[in-house]
Design a protein around this motif. Structure first.
Motif, PDB file in Angstrom:
ATOM      1  N   ARG A 121     -50.899  -4.935  53.777  1.00 30.48           N
ATOM      2  CA  ARG A 121     -50.628  -3.575  53.298  1.00 30.48           C
ATOM      3  C   ARG A 121     -50.634  -2.573  54.451  1.00 30.48           C
ATOM      4  NH1 ARG A 121     -52.520  -6.365  49.170  1.00 30.48           N
ATOM      5  NH2 ARG A 121     -51.858  -5.821  47.058  1.00 30.48           N
ATOM      6  N   PHE A 122     -49.704  -1.638  54.353  1.00 32.34           N
ATOM      7  CA  PHE A 122     -49.643  -0.542  55.318  1.00 32.34           C
ATOM      8  C   PHE A 122     -49.525   0.751  54.527  1.00 32.34           C
ATOM      9  CE2 PHE A 122     -47.210   2.521  57.858  1.00 32.34           C
ATOM     10  CZ  PHE A 122     -48.045   2.603  58.979  1.00 32.34           C
ATOM     11  N   THR A 123     -50.422   1.698  54.818  1.00 34.82           N
ATOM     12  CA  THR A 123     -50.450   2.950  54.071  1.00 34.82           C
ATOM     13  C   THR A 123     -49.976   4.110  54.942  1.00 34.82           C
ATOM     14  OG1 THR A 123     -52.272   2.193  52.674  1.00 34.82           O
ATOM     15  CG2 THR A 123     -51.903   4.569  52.796  1.00 34.82           C
ATOM     16  N   ILE A 124     -48.990   4.840  54.436  1.00 35.32           N
ATOM     17  CA  ILE A 124     -48.570   6.102  55.055  1.00 35.32           C
ATOM     18  C   ILE A 124     -49.388   7.205  54.392  1.00 35.32           C
ATOM     19  CG2 ILE A 124     -46.670   7.706  55.452  1.00 35.32           C
ATOM     20  CD1 ILE A 124     -44.754   5.353  55.293  1.00 35.32           C
ATOM     21  N   ALA A 140     -50.221  -1.919  63.314  1.00 34.51           N
ATOM     22  CA  ALA A 140     -50.239  -2.711  62.085  1.00 34.51           C
ATOM     23  C   ALA A 140     -50.006  -4.183  62.420  1.00 34.51           C
ATOM     24  CB  ALA A 140     -49.179  -2.218  61.115  1.00 34.51           C
ATOM     25  N   THR A 141     -50.901  -5.030  62.010  1.00 37.84           N
ATOM     26  CA  THR A 141     -50.766  -6.468  62.240  1.00 37.84           C
ATOM     27  C   THR A 141     -50.850  -7.191  60.905  1.00 37.84           C
ATOM     28  OG1 THR A 141     -53.157  -6.607  62.615  1.00 37.84           O
ATOM     29  CG2 THR A 141     -51.760  -6.414  64.555  1.00 37.84           C
ATOM     30  N   GLU A 173     -47.365   6.352  50.747  1.00 36.20           N
ATOM     31  CA  GLU A 173     -47.952   5.440  49.771  1.00 36.20           C
ATOM     32  C   GLU A 173     -48.223   4.125  50.489  1.00 36.20           C
ATOM     33  OE1 GLU A 173     -44.435   3.236  47.334  1.00 36.20           O
ATOM     34  OE2 GLU A 173     -44.859   5.269  46.674  1.00 36.20           O
ATOM     35  N   THR A 174     -48.744   3.130  49.763  1.00 35.59           N
ATOM     36  CA  THR A 174     -49.059   1.845  50.376  1.00 35.59           C
ATOM     37  C   THR A 174     -47.908   0.875  50.174  1.00 35.59           C
ATOM     38  OG1 THR A 174     -51.443   2.141  50.082  1.00 35.59           O
ATOM     39  CG2 THR A 174     -50.654  -0.116  50.363  1.00 35.59           C
ATOM     40  N   TYR A 175     -47.480   0.249  51.270  1.00 37.95           N
ATOM     41  CA  TYR A 175     -46.363  -0.693  51.250  1.00 37.95           C
ATOM     42  C   TYR A 175     -46.871  -2.096  51.574  1.00 37.95           C
ATOM     43  CZ  TYR A 175     -43.660   3.573  51.144  1.00 37.95           C
ATOM     44  OH  TYR A 175     -43.160   4.799  50.777  1.00 37.95           O
ATOM     45  N   VAL A 176     -46.391  -3.052  50.824  1.00 36.72           N
ATOM     46  CA  VAL A 176     -46.787  -4.451  51.005  1.00 36.72           C
ATOM     47  C   VAL A 176     -45.743  -5.151  51.866  1.00 36.72           C
ATOM     48  CG1 VAL A 176     -47.186  -6.645  49.820  1.00 36.72           C
ATOM     49  CG2 VAL A 176     -48.030  -4.513  48.819  1.00 36.72           C
ATOM     50  N   TYR A 177     -46.210  -5.966  52.818  1.00 33.10           N
ATOM     51  CA  TYR A 177     -45.282  -6.717  53.649  1.00 33.10           C
ATOM     52  C   TYR A 177     -45.848  -8.101  53.948  1.00 33.10           C
ATOM     53  CZ  TYR A 177     -48.343  -5.575  57.624  1.00 33.10           C
ATOM     54  OH  TYR A 177     -49.416  -5.457  58.477  1.00 33.10           O
ATOM     55  N   THR A 178     -44.989  -8.995  54.404  1.00 36.29           N
ATOM     56  CA  THR A 178     -45.402 -10.341  54.779  1.00 36.29           C
ATOM     57  C   THR A 178     -45.285 -10.509  56.287  1.00 36.29           C
ATOM     58  OG1 THR A 178     -43.162 -11.234  54.509  1.00 36.29           O
ATOM     59  CG2 THR A 178     -44.597 -11.243  52.554  1.00 36.29           C
ATOM     60  N   ARG A 179     -45.818 -11.603  56.789  1.00 37.46           N
ATOM     61  CA  ARG A 179     -45.829 -11.840  58.231  1.00 37.46           C
ATOM     62  C   ARG A 179     -44.415 -11.884  58.822  1.00 37.46           C
ATOM     63  NH1 ARG A 179     -49.362 -13.882  62.076  1.00 37.46           N
ATOM     64  NH2 ARG A 179     -51.020 -14.119  60.536  1.00 37.46           N
ATOM     65  N   SER A 180     -43.452 -12.282  58.040  1.00 39.00           N
ATOM     66  CA  SER A 180     -42.092 -12.422  58.555  1.00 39.00           C
ATOM     67  C   SER A 180     -41.343 -11.094  58.621  1.00 39.00           C
ATOM     68  CB  SER A 180     -41.297 -13.400  57.679  1.00 39.00           C
ATOM     69  OG  SER A 180     -41.191 -12.911  56.355  1.00 39.00           O
ATOM     70  N   VAL A 186     -40.449  -2.060  56.606  1.00 42.56           N
ATOM     71  CA  VAL A 186     -41.372  -1.138  55.934  1.00 42.56           C
ATOM     72  C   VAL A 186     -40.783   0.273  55.910  1.00 42.56           C
ATOM     73  CG1 VAL A 186     -43.647  -0.058  56.052  1.00 42.56           C
ATOM     74  CG2 VAL A 186     -43.409  -2.512  56.476  1.00 42.56           C
ATOM     75  N   LEU A 187     -40.240   0.713  57.033  1.00 42.69           N
ATOM     76  CA  LEU A 187     -39.675   2.064  57.109  1.00 42.69           C
ATOM     77  C   LEU A 187     -38.464   2.229  56.187  1.00 42.69           C
ATOM     78  CD1 LEU A 187     -39.978   2.839  60.925  1.00 42.69           C
ATOM     79  CD2 LEU A 187     -41.293   3.851  59.055  1.00 42.69           C
TER      80      LEU A 187
END
Length: 355
Positions: A121-124, A140-141, A173-180, A186-187
């Motif tokens: 998760r990454f939160t703006i 962000a890792t 808001e919070t965005y969900v992402y995967t390692r790939s 995300v942007l």
């Protein structure tokens, strides 16, 4: 002769059924063993271990990766049979998977078939500017970095919005992402989310607001966002700015001055800052700033297009650390509120410094 033939036939029949029983018993034993393997925890791995399936991986490759994480449970043949039985061998989904030692082989393979990958998760944060957003993205890792060396203009071009100023364009808001995935991924989602939020707010706008476009609504929302963190105050602050815009009165809002100072801002606004003209100084220039000054949230967007009714033209912080404001209709009332703010502020600081 006939008797001997009968005895021979009986022997053959008995032998056949004995062999059949042995085969059935062996098959049952193997089936029980396979079921026991499939539904027992894999164990042998660290609680935070992961395995990554990349494009082109066949199941034997994935199995070797599982072994490297410490999975010793079951034979390779059992894993391959289970992968074929569950359909995983032909339906592996790319991604990173958590290797909880409590997982069973069946559960793990089901995750890989359904693509239930490990997510991050990454939160703006509401009120961030583009510099803060890009700095947070760099940290962000395990998000893959594609924009680190890009200028703001190059970044917007890479997102498919060449020529657009990046400020205020990404919804907090919070965005969900995967390692790939990459920071661009995300942007892109955050940019699309902001466009959707701005459009929704603009469609629900009040009819008498002094704004000519959704772009102006975004700009005003960013100023409101920086003026208060108190959700219920946003419509009142929007009302003050709307009334000032209607009568041609400068907005005179410090966050715009700070934005105009840029990275050299040291935490203090001096009198010379208020009188030094920049495109973002709303003390020296009337109307809205040329671009947003931060990333506004949905509440600020709604307030910008639906300001509260009233007569207040001024506001100042209470000064007690609550973040709340006092609203005034006349300059005399405002000056009195400013005087109270200074007294309260000094008292608050004195108490904070007391041993």
């Amino acid at each position: 002769m006939a008797s001997a033939l009968k005895r021979g036939c009986r022997f053959i029949v008995i032998t056949f059924f004995l062999l059949l029983a042995l085969a059935a018993g062996a098959a049952f034993w193997l089936w029980q063993g396979h079921r026991g393997f499939a539904d027992m925890p894999i164990g042998g791995v660290a609680a935070d271990a992961t395995v990554e399936v990349v494009s082109g991986d066949a199941f034997p490759t994935v199995l070797r990766k599982l072994r490297k994480t410490g999975v010793s449970h079951g034979t390779d043949l059992q894993w391959r049979l289970l992968a074929r039985q569950t359909g995983t061998a032909s339906q592996l989904k790319v991604g990173e998977y958590a290797m909880d030692p409590a997982l069973t082989p069946r559960e793990l393979l089901q995750r890989m078939r359904e693509g239930r990958t490990l997510q991050y998760r990454f939160t703006i944060v509401e009120g961030w500017n583009i510099r803060q957003l890009r700095a947070a993205l760099r940290n962000a890792t395990p998000l893959q970095q594609k924009t680190t060396d890009l200028s703001d203009a190059e970044l917007m071009a890479a997102l498919g919005h060449a020529g657009q100023h990046p400020e205020g364009r990404f919804l907090p808001e919070t965005y969900v992402y995967t390692r790939s995935e990459t920071d661009l991924d995300v942007l892109k989602r955050a940019h699309a989310a902001m466009e959707k939020a701005v459009d929704a707010a603009w469609q629900a706008r009040a009819q008498d607001i002094p704004l000519q476009s959704a772009e102006e609504a975004l700009i005003l929302a960013s100023i409101i966002e920086k003026e208060t963190g108190i959700a219920e105050e946003r419509p009142a602050i929007a009302g003050v700015f709307a009334r000032r815009l209607k009568i041609g009165m400068p907005l005179q809002t410090d966050p715009t001055v700070i934005y105009g100072i840029g990275s050299s801002y040291d935490g203090n606004i001096r009198r010379r800052d208020l009188t030094t003209d920049t495109p973002y100084n709303t003390y020296t220039r009337r109307g809205l700033t040329p671009t947003p000054i931060a990333m506004p949230g949905v509440d600020a967007l709604k307030a910008a297009v639906n300001p509260a009714d009233g007569t207040a033209l001024y506001f100042v912080a209470v000064g007690d650390g609550s973040g709340r404001h006092i609203f005034s209709t006349t300059l005399a009332e405002h000056n009195a509120a400013v005087a109270r703010y200074l007294v309260t502020r000094r008292e608050t600081l004195r108490k904070a410094e007391a041993p």
